[in-house]
Design an enzyme around this catalytic site. Structure first.
Site, PDB file in Angstrom:
ATOM      1  N   LEU A   1      55.171  34.161  29.744  1.00 26.96           N
ATOM      2  CA  LEU A   1      56.135  33.098  29.455  1.00 26.96           C
ATOM      3  C   LEU A   1      57.551  33.554  29.737  1.00 26.96           C
ATOM      4  CD1 LEU A   1      55.248  30.287  28.381  1.00 26.96           C
ATOM      5  CD2 LEU A   1      53.548  32.046  27.974  1.00 26.96           C
TER       6      LEU A   1
ATOM      7  N   CYS B   1      44.281  36.474  51.538  1.00 25.69           N
ATOM      8  CA  CYS B   1      45.607  35.850  51.678  1.00 25.69           C
ATOM      9  C   CYS B   1      46.751  36.762  51.263  1.00 25.69           C
ATOM     10  CB  CYS B   1      45.671  34.542  50.888  1.00 25.69           C
ATOM     11  SG  CYS B   1      45.805  34.728  49.096  1.00 25.69           S
TER      12      CYS B   1
ATOM     13  N   GLY C   1      58.572  35.849  31.968  1.00 24.66           N
ATOM     14  CA  GLY C   1      58.793  35.864  33.407  1.00 24.66           C
ATOM     15  C   GLY C   1      58.960  34.461  33.953  1.00 24.66           C
TER      16      GLY C   1
ATOM     17  N   GLU D   1      29.584  19.835  63.341  1.00 26.16           N
ATOM     18  CA  GLU D   1      30.831  19.087  63.478  1.00 26.16           C
ATOM     19  C   GLU D   1      30.784  17.620  63.062  1.00 26.16           C
ATOM     20  OE1 GLU D   1      32.875  21.391  67.169  1.00 26.16           O
ATOM     21  OE2 GLU D   1      30.731  21.359  66.807  1.00 26.16           O
TER      22      GLU D   1
END
Length: 1287
Positions: A335, A44, A337, A1233
């Site tokens: 924390l 991703c 950031g 399916e």
């Protein structure tokens, strides 16, 4: 200060030294491209899936303790790792040297399918075991929240790690003992010495990193031609850098910086990394406050809070930290950031605001500025007021006895997700009373910044903690939180007020009972399950019918299984970067690529003019366009392609291409298309029986509307293709991730004007497909092929996740309008349905999907009279395509809606209507398919019995009566799915068996391994037929050079088709060996094979299989549209939180008829995985398209597929004991399916729970409830005073 330093870190026990590190380079890129450790995957690029998880170990500079943390390698800049040690899946275990118990457990528990996510799973759990020798199941499930799997349904993964817990040497301390004996070797990237191996086992933290303090105390500078990375070690050094570079990117953690670097979205070329400032790394506890260093990570803070004696403040803070992101993010997110972020809905921001936290900033002159974290701070931070200062710490005051606090959030998906609304809620009472002395209410996600609701607080001051105060505060919140920042503000204000109600009830209960334990939401139950199936006894020597693990699972678990992008790059290879449309519909006026071509490393580009022959393609109608010519038809459509020496150069160059457009009117929705009468072809109409008779016979006629949304496939491996040109004979070798090697081969040949015999299309394995890699894979391969043809160089085309999302088709959204005709006893005598499918911009497979889906207009029921019409809406969206179920889930959803409608009208249970109307043996479907057995009803009855349905219905009524804000619902549904395609030509397969002189067997067939266990089943069939151990057989790949003219792998019939072909080929070999075996019956397989060779007996054979003698004629309604039906039934119980809309699937019981399962473990995995994918379709998976036609979902970060927290808490699967059934190879049925269809039970169970909630408000009418059942739709359907006020 500006000299370039040597970057030093360790990977799998080996020292890596890089002389000129590039700050832009991520750990993932370096592992895969420089060290060739390809087990760590890029799925991703957002840090939201866990496929790239590795373990990073480092010495904490304040505690002096070694920390082992799981991180997302796609977000970690390489420069961040100085003085750290990295362990990848290759460093854990290997098939040659032995798998680690964590890896072995996944193999033995069938905890993997496609395998793309598996190395990340291994590393997440390995890290947990290294830190915690004896984790609870809760802790294991929590660790896995950052890892997505689209195939398995997660249950076997949890089982695997439970098993690993018993066997893992990490838990016994043996890993460390073994590691102490591991030698550390140097690897200098500049040297010519090749490392002997990239693999060690159980690597310890290198002593060098502990003993040499310079790794942690020395100021470091890493420079490239584009960026400079500074790592100061004191606040003063950091402030000097900030003075010199006021616009520098300031880094405390590394999640954001990694993403910005990868996307090329940096606003400065200077990076100041403050991870080694001791002052920012401390957590200090005093009698009045907790002081948290700004550089402390969320994970570190949580660990330190758990290690000290708890109090009210710590307990409240831990409750919030628990649901902040997943471990991989929490381990590197700080924390500081978090506090300084401009994202408006962060958990700890609202918590700190409500807690009255004070922020401590340091300036260059040494001064300290203390800033309350309130609305003024938020406004100042948003306007960069603190840009010249460094946040050093956050001070959180401890709560006294009269003070109370909670932090609550509601995400779209419980687990790893941002909150739609986040809250920090604080109240202080006058001593010894319930009168409010002070209050702070902070909300995130209601505006473009977090807010303290001051006006609502003023209403509460000096009032007693009672219902009158509650109502006045909520009234004030409704007004104060109004905003134009979001389109769904009524829902967000409803959530905010609902959270305050929860807080009110919690504190009220605490004041009255003294008990602080009050459920804030749904209580989490660890997942469990039972799997019931028959297996042969040990005397049966056949490999079939046995739960043999996936034959390549060891390689997958070790990170050795090769996917397309794992293939090493050739020295002359080019990478394709796609220039895509920024309009949904427009004329192309001009395309200027000159600036891109001037960039160093850009070699060439291609557009439609470079396609030698045909620019169009399509399985049914050639109306798909490879590269746009004069007009774009959807947002994200490919216009031209940059070819460059690296994918990063290609992606940067793409941004330099200037396209000018003339916008045209776009059609986005089904409603738009209906209004404009934009359809593909003619309506498909079906009529059975006589609707006039139905109208006469019916006691009632009801009308209704149904909608289902689009669904993204989100296969873990993005679309990938590598094309290698061979100048001799104009051949091309295509290595790709596709479900249809032949279709791809034919279309690429048409693009180039070549014969198919010059195009080799092959697939080793695919990292998930679900229908999404059928026709859409043609684009990646087509683009790479045109590029390779033009340049005579290999071209690699790999979509990043965002491109994959916007350019590919989805499951068809539909709208259905129906009339249902029925009797007083619930017997349905007719239905009239109109379906509208959003097909997108081209035909693709939509006509076939619509017609196949409409074969289930009647669902599993005997609708004597039926009229149905289907239309394909032409819209300016990517062409929607095949998805698991092939149109059937949407149509079955409508059939079940009609059942629910009838039941509601008659005031009887829906399962009574289902039972009354169910198809039985001897019935014939409206499409002339006879029901030859009673397995559908057997599944239904056994499911009711096994699930104790009747008993649980009564229990749920009692639960709902006793609980105002939590409701349960239960639903039981049947399913049937026709296996095989209606067109007869699609139902064929071939196989090739090669037996070598040493007795080993190489098998090839027409099917593609997508994770469904197809290769394993085919090996079992071959082994059983040849009567040899299955270990003697391998399948290397699927290729058009070994099996021509293949059908696409899908439709749940790939095992059927290829099994027949493999069986035939193996029988030929067996028959040829029979005379030899007769002469030497004791010789054994190897001896018979050797004798055959010397007797010049052919040891290779082909097989072909084509089931069914007739196809189906849609016009005449004649013939057979399927080989047979697979049946099933599911009973699902859910619980909802009425105040937030969150739901939890409490339990599901599934009974499936799969015939005599070829491999019951694989089939159970398909059932569980299919069902959970269906749960996503029914609940969390909502794709959003804006008014411009742009898909606003970009990946798993904002498109929420089910995670480990979202699966049924108890999932019981039973395979129906084999009885009568169709004649198939080894009596097995297709299964991929059908289970997805059963997830409709989740939706209707949720609707039942909502009806119970509405009953409390005296709302007795039926209501429209749209699919998917998101938290917003559930909450707003549970109407009450709050929702009424929000409108």
């Amino acid at each position: 200060m500006d000299s370039t330093d040597l970057l030093v870190f360790f990977v799998n026990g080996k020292k890596v030294r890089i002389l000129e590190p590039d700050p832009e380079l991520t750990l993932l890129q370096y592992l895969r491209r420089s060290l060739y450790l390809t087990g760590t995957k890029l799925a991703c690029g957002q840090g939201a899936c866990g496929a790239c998880t590795v373990m990073v170990s480092y010495l904490n500079i304040t505690t002096k303790k070694i920390r082992n943390i799981s991180v997302n390698a796609c977000l970690i800049p390489l420069c961040y790792l100085h003085g750290m040690a990295v362990t990848t899946v290759e460093g854990v275990g290997s098939t040659r040297n032995g798998l680690h118990p964590v890896q072995e457990s996944l193999v033995e528990s069938h905890g993997l399918q496609c395998g793309f996510c598996t190395p990340g799973m291994v590393m997440t759990m390995y890290t947990l075991f290294r830190n915690n020798p004896n984790p609870t199941q809760q802790q294991m499930e929590r660790a896995l929240e950052g890892n997505l799997c689209r195939c398995t349904g997660y249950r076997p993964i949890v089982d695997a790690f439970r098993s690993a817990k018993e066997n893992c040497p990490c838990g016994l301390g043996l890993c460390l003992e073994e590691s102490d004996r591991t030698e550390t070797r140097d690897q200098d990237e500049k040297s010519n010495d090749e490392p002997k191996s990239a693999t060690t086992q159980d690597v310890i933290f290198p002593p060098e990193l502990q003993l040499n303090s310079a790794y942690h105390t020395k100021f470091m500078t890493f420079k490239s031609s584009k960026y400079t990375w500074y790592r100061p070690t004191t606040v003063e050094e950091a402030l000097r850098l900030l003075t010199n570079f006021p616009k520098a990117q300031f880094v405390l953690g590394c999640n954001t910086i990694g993403y910005l670097l990868r996307k090329g979205a940096m606003t400065s070329n200077v990076i100041i990394c403050c991870t080694h400032l001791p002052e920012l790394q401390c957590v200090q506890f005093t009698s009045s406050e907790i002081r948290i260093g700004a550089g402390v990570t969320m994970g570190q803070l949580e660990s330190e809070l758990l290690a000290v004696k708890s109090n009210k403040t710590i307990s409240a803070m831990l409750d919030v930290l628990r649901w902040v992101a997943a471990d991989q993010i929490k381990n590197t997110a700080t924390l500081g950031g978090h506090v300084m972020s401009k994202i408006p809905n962060l958990d700890m921001q609202t918590f700190f605001m409500a807690a009255g936290a004070v922020l401590e900033f340091r300036k260059m002159n040494g001064g300290v500025q203390e800033v309350p974290m309130d609305n003024d701070f938020v406004h100042s931070a948003k306007n960069n007021v603190y840009q010249d200062q460094i946040l050093v710490s956050i001070r959180v005051p401890l709560l006294s006895d009269d003070e109370h606090m909670s932090g609550l959030k509601q995400p779209n998906r419980r687990g790893f997700d941002y909150g739609v609304v986040t809250t920090g809620l604080y109240v202080q009472f006058e001593k010894g009373t319930t009168v409010v002395q002070n209050m702070r209410l902070a909300f995130g996600g209601t505006d473009d910044k977090p807010v303290l609701a001051t006006r609502a607080v003023n209403v509460a001051i000096k009032r007693s903690w009672n219902e009158d105060m509650l109502e006045k505060v909520n009234d004030a919140l409704m007004i104060e939180l109004q905003s134009t920042a979001y389109t769904n503000i009524p829902f967000r204000t409803t959530l905010a007020c609902s959270f305050f109600l929860k807080f009110f009830m919690k504190i009220k209960a605490e004041l009255e009972t003294g008990c602080s334990e009050f459920p804030a939401g749904l209580s989490h139950i660890p997942t469990s399950g039972i799997q019931v199936y028959d297996i042969p006894d040990e005397s049966d020597t056949k490999a079939v019918w046995k739960p043999i693990p996936n034959v390549t699972s060891g390689y997958i678990a070790a990170g050795e299984a090769q996917f397309v992008d794992d293939i090493p790059s050739a020295t002359n290879e080019l990478f394709a970067g796609l220039v895509t449309s920024t309009h949904a519909h427009a004329k192309i006026l001009s395309v200027d690529v000159s600036a891109a071509l001037e960039m160093e490393g850009v070699i060439d580009y291609i557009d439609y003019k470079d396609i030698p022959c045909d620019n169009n393609y399509g399985f049914l109608v050639p109306d798909n366009v490879l590269l746009c010519q004069d007009e774009v038809s959807y947002h994200g459509q490919a216009i031209c392609v940059i070819l460059a020496e690296s994918r990063e150069i290609a992606n940067r160059a793409v941004k330099l291409v200037e396209v000018k457009y003339e916008p045209l009117e776009a059609t986005i929705s089904i409603q738009d298309a209906i209004m404009k009468e934009q359809f593909f072809g003619h309506a498909y109409k079906v009529e059975r029986g006589c609707m006039e008779e139905a109208e006469k016979e019916a006691d009632f006629v009801l009308e209704g509307v149904c909608e289902t949304g689009a669904q993204e496939h989100l296969y873990m491996e993005p679309h990938s293709s590598l094309v290698i040109p061979r100048k001799e004979q104009n051949e091309l070798d295509i290595i790709t991730s596709t479900q249809g090697v032949t279709q791809l081969q034919e279309d690429v040949a048409k693009f180039l004007g070549l014969d198919s015999n010059r195009i080799s299309s092959r697939v080793k394995r695919v990292g998930g497909g679900f229908g999404g890699k059928a026709t859409d894979s043609i684009v990646t391969s087509g683009i790479a092929a045109i590029g390779a043809w033009k340049t005579n160089r290999p071209v690699r085309c790999i979509y990043d996740r965002e491109l994959d999302f916007k350019i590919t088709g989805k499951r068809h959204p539909i709208e259905a309008k129906y009339k249902v005709y029925f009797k007083k006893d619930g017997r349905i005598v007719g239905c009239d349905v109109k379906y509208y499918y959003n097909a997108g911009y081209s035909t693709d497979l939509s006509p076939l999907i619509m017609k196949c889906g409409m074969l289930l207009v009647q669902g599993c029921y005997t609708f004597t009279n039926m009229k149905a019409e289907g239309k394909l809406c032409r819209t300016n969206l990517p062409s929607n395509t095949a998805f698991r179920g092939f149109g059937s889930p949407q149509v079955m959803f409508v059939a079940e809606a009609m059942i629910q409608k009838v039941a509601f009208h008659l005031n009887i249970q829906a399962e009574q209507v289902r039972d009354t109307n169910m198809l039985r043996k001897g019935d014939v479907t409206p499409f002339n398919m006879p029901i030859n057995d009673d397995n559908l009803y057997r599944c239904w009855e056994e499911c009711k019995q096994d699930s104790e349905f009747d008993k649980r219905v009564k229990n749920i009524h009692a639960f709902n009566s006793a609980n105002r804000w939590r409701k349960r619902g239960i639903s039981i549904v049947p399913c049937m799915y026709g296996i095989g395609y209606p067109p007869l030509f699609l139902n064929q397969a071939g196989a090739l068996v090669l037996v070598y002189k040493d007795g080993s067997v190489l098998l090839a067939h027409s099917g593609v391994e997508l994770g469904q266990g197809l290769h394993t089943k085919m090996i079992q069939i071959a082994a059983s037929t040849l009567e040899i151990p299955h270990e003697k057989i391998i399948i290397s790949e699927t290729s058009t050079t070994t099996a021509p003219n293949t059908s696409e792998t899908g439709g749940s019939n790939a095992a059927d088709l290829n099994a027949g072909a493999v069986l035939e080929a193996c029988k030929k070999i067996k028959d040829r060996l029979a005379p030899i075996k007769e002469k030497n019956p004791e010789g054994g397989w190897n001896a018979w094979v050797t004798a055959a060779y010397f007797s010049r007996v052919s040891l290779s054979a082909t097989g072909f299989y084509g089931p069914r003698e007739e196809g189906y004629d849609y016009e005449k309604n004649s013939g057979s549209h399927s080989h047979y039906f697979t049946y099933g039934s599911a009973c699902t119980e859910v619980e909802i939180d009425v105040l937030t809309g969150e739901h939890q699937v409490v339990r599901v019981d599934i009974v499936m008829d799969v015939g005599k399962s070829l491999n019951p473990a694989i089939d159970v995995g398909q059932i569980e995985g299919g069902f959970v994918q269906g749960v996503g379709m029914m609940t969390t998976e909502e794709l959003k398209v804006n008014a411009k036609g742009e898909l606003t979902s970009t990946g798993p970060l904002d498109y929420k597929v089910p995670g480990i927290r979202n699966i049924p808490r108890q999932m019981n699967v039973k395979l129906l004991k084999y009885a009568e059934g169709p004649k198939t190879v080894y009596s097995a049925k297709g299964i991929g399916e059908p289970p997805l269809l059963l997830a409709v039970s989740v939706f209707y169970a949720i609707k039942e729970a909502i009806l119970a909630a509405r009953k409390h408000e005296n709302l007795s009418e039926d209501y429209f409830f749209q699919c998917p059942a998101t938290v917003e739709r559930i909450r707003m359907a549970c109407q009450d005073k709050i929702t009424q006020k929000s409108k």
